[in-house]
Write an enzyme that holds these catalytic residues in place. Sequence first.
Site: not given
Length: 696
Positions: A9, A186, A193
């Site tokens: 990722s 939120e 990341h």
Amino acid sequence: MNLYLIGDSTMAAYDKNLYPRAGWGQLLKQYFNEQITIINAAKSGASTKSFITDGNFDQVASLLAEGDYLMIQFGHNDQKEDKARHTEPFGSFKANLKFFITIAKQKGAKPVLITPVARRKFTEQGKIIDTHHVYAEAVRELAMNESIPLIDLTKASMTLYQSYGVEESKLLFLWLKPNEYINYPEGSQDDTHFSHQGAKQIAHIVVKELKQLALPLNAYLKQAPVEIKPVSFSVKPPTIPNQDYRLIDFGGKGDGRTDNTEAFKRAIETCHRNGGGRIIVESGVWMTGPIQLKSRIELHVKRDATICFIPDYEKYPLIASSFEGAETFRCIAPIDGECLEDIAITGAGIIDGSGQYWRPVKKWKMTEQMWSALEAGGGVLDPDKQIWWPTERGFRGAKKFNYGLPDSELDKSGYQPYHEYFRPNLVSLRRCKRVKISGVTLQNSPAWNIHPWICEHVMIENLFVRNPWYAQNGDGLDIESCRFVTVKHCRFDVGDDAICIKSGKRHRSPSIASEHILIEQCHVFQGHGGFVIGSEMSGDVRYVQIKDCIFSGTDKGVRIKTMPGRGGIVEYIWINNIQMQRIKTEAISIRMDYTHEKETDVGDDPALPLLRDIYLESIRIHGAEHAVVIKGLPEKQITDISLNHICFVSDRGIECRNSHFIYFNRIEADIKEANVFELEQTNQIKFDAVSQVMTE
């Protein structure tokens, strides 16, 4: 040609609706030209194992062709405990990477291994943690065994996070406030990341490392650099209690005769015992020995007050201190402090170091009349009668140590016979936090004027720093291995480098970078260099801005100097809006061929330094022997220098050797010689809007 990316990722590409989340791979395209296609096949959550079992690598392998490149970065998810992804670092993880390499080679493609990007994780003391140690080590080992190009992103990303610090490094990751972005109602607190800013920084690191590998792939990189913007930071001011202590109330007398050493000591001890405050030095001439500061104390020198340090050498005993990055014994500084917090030196008065009683003087810097006066006043001449020393012990020290540091490990008693040779800096602050020096005139230092060493949060402003032009080692300001420093509205007229940034010498020094430094609206009237980095830079220098400054009559203007044997990296330097007048030699000098007579032998491991990512913009040079000199080494080239809107009147133009990825834009040259550029062993140089006026 195609460049394929496989990994997890941190490398992957994301949809716009996930902005500001980004993987570094999706920002790589901006660095390459249109002749190469980048295919980002990295998958969020992938390990080497799952990338194979899910069929992702089969898809990539089916497309690989001869001449393509394959960048491979895994490790994040190979650490996970679930059976679908977990691998052992020196077992299945390494075997899977070797499988990727083997297939790529069979296809005629060229693999590049990349260690995993570090997660953002700090100790309580603020030191970055290596979250991928064994997996990164497995990648390094495989790259060496297979002779595969390696980009050590683990190490580089850790350096990046450490430079930003605990709080500022959150900007690189998905640390978002609730409703800051519509798709993150939120908010987010994600240390794995990247934000768009963080992904851009990592992509930039990857490209920098590619350039050092000197792969054929580099031919597809854009010649004009993609600039990383300066990083904002804040400096925390010292907190000083609002209570004053007048030196006169402790027996001090500003009559130019009284020794106020004990008065300063009593005032500082009383102030410190009561929780801190200001020591007020009022109008007069205050003679004293060394002043040792304590935490939460401000030394305030009023207008019409002068602190003058008594030239009694026995008042300045040898203490554990530092010299050019090395921890060694040295005479205590006239103003000295170590391991302090919240300290300040302020006011509009003068602090005079009585440096004439300490400094050697070289004959070639003197008029005949001045030299005769020195000889007549006593002191010692060297055998060639070219250097004058104020004392016999100083001269014997120079002879004993060849003007350098002792070669062997001596205790304090071994230094004592050469006491005055180890002359102090005027202000020496070591391992201090939250420091402010403002308003005063600092002059006539025994060696350097101001030397913060391994300090954090330092504010230097509105100073006048003076030394005679012939002052040996008469630097103005030497910021060494410090973080979070601002220098504003200061004037320098000195005998050596005016504003200098250092980070120590290899082997002898702690490996601590100088970083996050802002210098603005300063004027240098005289000095060897107006703004200088090096030559001691082994601990790295990065994230430095200098802007809106004037250099008038310095030997060199902007100078970055280093040499084989130093190691270290100088990078992310922004130099903007500089006016230079009457520069004696090189106005802009970026060189790796600095030499020193005491350091000619660098041994079997030369520890070559790196100079890269230096951005110069809006610089006007009104008179210089040489406008710009950029000199790398045959074995280590300088990379990524951008010169934008540089206007100069000089004898010679721009010399560039052993360098690549150099960008010249809006160059206006008024020179005596026919050619603006002298280029040798340079490649991937880009020119935009160069104009020349020939001076008769």
